[in-house]
Design a protein around this motif. Structure first.
Motif, short mmCIF file in Angstrom:
data_model
loop_
_atom_site.label_atom_id
_atom_site.label_comp_id
_atom_site.label_asym_id
_atom_site.label_seq_id
_atom_site.Cartn_x
_atom_site.Cartn_y
_atom_site.Cartn_z
N VAL A 262 -36.87 33.12 -108.56
CA VAL A 262 -36.79 32.63 -109.68
C VAL A 262 -37.19 31.36 -109.66
N TYR A 263 -38.17 30.86 -110.97
CA TYR A 263 -38.37 29.60 -110.88
C TYR A 263 -38.68 29.22 -112.48
N ILE A 264 -38.62 27.87 -112.57
CA ILE A 264 -38.85 27.26 -113.69
C ILE A 264 -40.28 26.65 -114.03
N LEU A 265 -41.03 27.08 -115.09
CA LEU A 265 -42.25 26.49 -114.89
C LEU A 265 -42.38 26.19 -116.52
N GLY A 266 -42.49 24.57 -116.64
CA GLY A 266 -42.63 24.21 -118.09
C GLY A 266 -41.14 24.48 -118.88
N ASP A 267 -41.33 25.36 -119.98
CA ASP A 267 -40.14 25.73 -120.71
C ASP A 267 -40.02 27.33 -120.37
N GLU A 291 -44.44 40.75 -108.20
CA GLU A 291 -44.92 41.41 -109.37
C GLU A 291 -43.95 40.61 -110.47
N ASP A 292 -44.48 40.18 -111.52
CA ASP A 292 -43.81 39.63 -112.73
C ASP A 292 -43.00 40.89 -113.37
N THR A 293 -41.60 40.32 -113.10
CA THR A 293 -40.73 41.39 -113.70
C THR A 293 -40.29 40.79 -115.02
N LEU A 294 -39.75 39.59 -115.49
CA LEU A 294 -39.06 39.11 -116.51
C LEU A 294 -39.55 37.73 -116.76
N VAL A 295 -39.69 37.54 -117.84
CA VAL A 295 -39.89 36.17 -118.40
C VAL A 295 -38.96 35.72 -119.48
N LEU A 296 -38.01 34.60 -119.23
CA LEU A 296 -37.42 34.28 -120.16
C LEU A 296 -37.90 32.80 -120.94
N ASP A 297 -38.04 32.71 -122.24
CA ASP A 297 -38.58 31.64 -122.80
C ASP A 297 -37.55 31.04 -123.85
N PRO A 298 -37.59 29.77 -124.22
CA PRO A 298 -36.75 29.29 -125.24
C PRO A 298 -36.61 29.98 -126.47
N ASP A 299 -37.36 30.77 -127.10
CA ASP A 299 -37.26 31.42 -127.98
C ASP A 299 -36.23 32.71 -128.05
N ASN A 300 -36.07 33.18 -126.68
CA ASN A 300 -35.09 34.10 -126.58
C ASN A 300 -33.75 33.78 -126.13
N ASP A 307 -35.95 21.05 -123.07
CA ASP A 307 -35.58 19.82 -122.87
C ASP A 307 -36.03 18.99 -121.65
N ASP A 308 -37.23 18.21 -121.87
CA ASP A 308 -37.60 17.67 -120.63
C ASP A 308 -36.45 16.30 -119.86
N TYR A 309 -35.75 16.21 -120.79
CA TYR A 309 -34.81 15.20 -120.10
C TYR A 309 -33.43 15.83 -119.55
#
Length: 368
Positions: A262-267, A291-300, A307-309
């Motif tokens: 699991v890694y965070i890239l951007g938002d 293999e890409d299984t799941l993506v969690l983005d701020p809209d979900n 928040d960059d801070y």
């Protein structure tokens, strides 16, 4: 008159039998899947349940069935650990600070209910404990120096074939005989001793290791230099895997009994699952390994990923949930229902400190 009472008597007897069957089904089939905190409550249901839940065979069965992440043991520098439950009503420990141990400790790793800690006294002994039952064991001193922040992994896989818990600890440590090399020392509960493996992994440069994980006989650690270090427990072989999205901030875990990262890239938060079953047969590039299984983005979710801070880290992952910490605020995201919950946790003793250590924990009755 007697004939007129018979139907009612038959119905009463039938209902009683049905109740008894349901009671037995719940006791035998449902109770082992419950976390320890809930089971302690059920000790008061009746004498039969109290005796049943208190047996060693039930403890073993519960450790086989209850495998979901119940919460996290977290710790700030120079402060006792705290416990952050995912479901406070059903999961918890009586003494999160682990004051029942003979000295103050720092949390190092856990596996299926067993927690590994290291003493803060000069000798820096390792302890294995069950925080629910307050059972603990002091381990013998390793033969090698593991450094100030040992990269420890606890391996405990309950088995139907063995009611006596057997477990191992493996530590990856910086070699004192070779430059830019990693060696491995393994503790086995079977013989209560440490042994240094003959395997050595050479790297281009020194780099710190992140929190490791055991999957199907192989132990993996994320490496600061965007690699993943692996060690095969059966063949005693080590391999350095390329992973452009690894690094020490990458979280390694299990997903459908396979290694995941699991890694965070951007938002966005990405969950990748390892395709390779035999690490010694890896001959292709990284794009074919994961293999890409799941993506969690701020809209979900309302997790402040954009928040960059805010310092954001993934700290626990399973097939069902992902736990993310943002400046000491814990969020749990469910992969099935796509819901986000804020987890309640004690405030850090010092506001300027953050929870540097976050170790997933299973609320198990396993005995040492």
């Amino acid at each position: 008159m007697d004939l007129g009472k018979r139907p009612g008597n038959l119905i009463t007897a039938s209902n009683s039998k049905l109740y008894m069957d349901l009671k037995d089904i719940i006791r035998e089939q449902a109770l082992p899947f419950l976390p320890a905190k809930s089971l302690f409550r059920f000790l008061a249901v009746c004498r039969d349940w109290m005796l049943h839940i208190s047996t060693p065979s039930f403890h073993h069965n519960q450790s086989l069935c209850c495998r979901g992440i119940s919460g996290l043991f977290c710790q700030t520098p120079e402060n006792p650990p705290v416990f952050v439950p995912i479901h406070p009503e059903s999961c918890g420990v009586p003494d999160p600070s682990l004051s029942f141990l003979p000295e103050p400790v720092v949390i190092r790793a856990s596996s299926n209910g067993l927690l590994c800690c290291q003493g803060l006294d000069e000798d820096r002994y390792y302890y294995l404990c069950n925080p629910v039952t307050k059972q603990w064991k002091k381990l013998p001193k390793p033969t090698a120096s593991h450094g100030s922040k040992p990269a420890l992994v606890v391996i405990f896989e309950p088995s139907l074939l063995n009611s006596v818990p057997e477990y191992k600890l493996i530590c990856a440590f910086e070699s004192t005989d070779f430059d830019d090399a990693t060696e491995f020392e393994i503790y086995s509960s079977k013989n209560n001793s440490w042994n240094v493996s003959k395997a050595i992994c050479f790297r281009d440069e020194k780099a710190d290791l992140g929190s490791g994980v055991h999957v199907n006989g192989v132990v993996y650690w994320p490496v600061e230099s965007d690699h993943i270090l692996s060690f095969d427990l059966t063949k005693h072989r080590s391999k350095l895997l390329d992973s452009l999205t690894a690094g020490i901030d990458c979280l390694l875990g299990t997903f459908d009994a396979r290694l995941c990262k699991v890694y965070i890239l951007g938002d966005e938060v990405f969950v990748n699952v390892f395709k390779v079953l035999n690490m010694h047969k890896i001959t292709w590039d990284e794009s074919e390994m994961w293999e890409d299984t799941l993506v969690l983005d701020p809209d979900n979710t309302f997790i402040p990923l954009d928040d960059d801070y805010i310092d954001t880290r993934a700290v626990a992952v399973s097939r069902d949930i992902l736990v993310v910490v943002c400046d000491n605020e814990f969020y749990c995201y469910g992969f099935e229902d796509h819901k986000t919950n804020t987890l309640n946790q004690p405030e850090p003793a010092e506001s300027e400190f953050y929870y540097e250590i976050c170790v997933p924990y299973v609320n198990s009755l396993v005995s040492l």
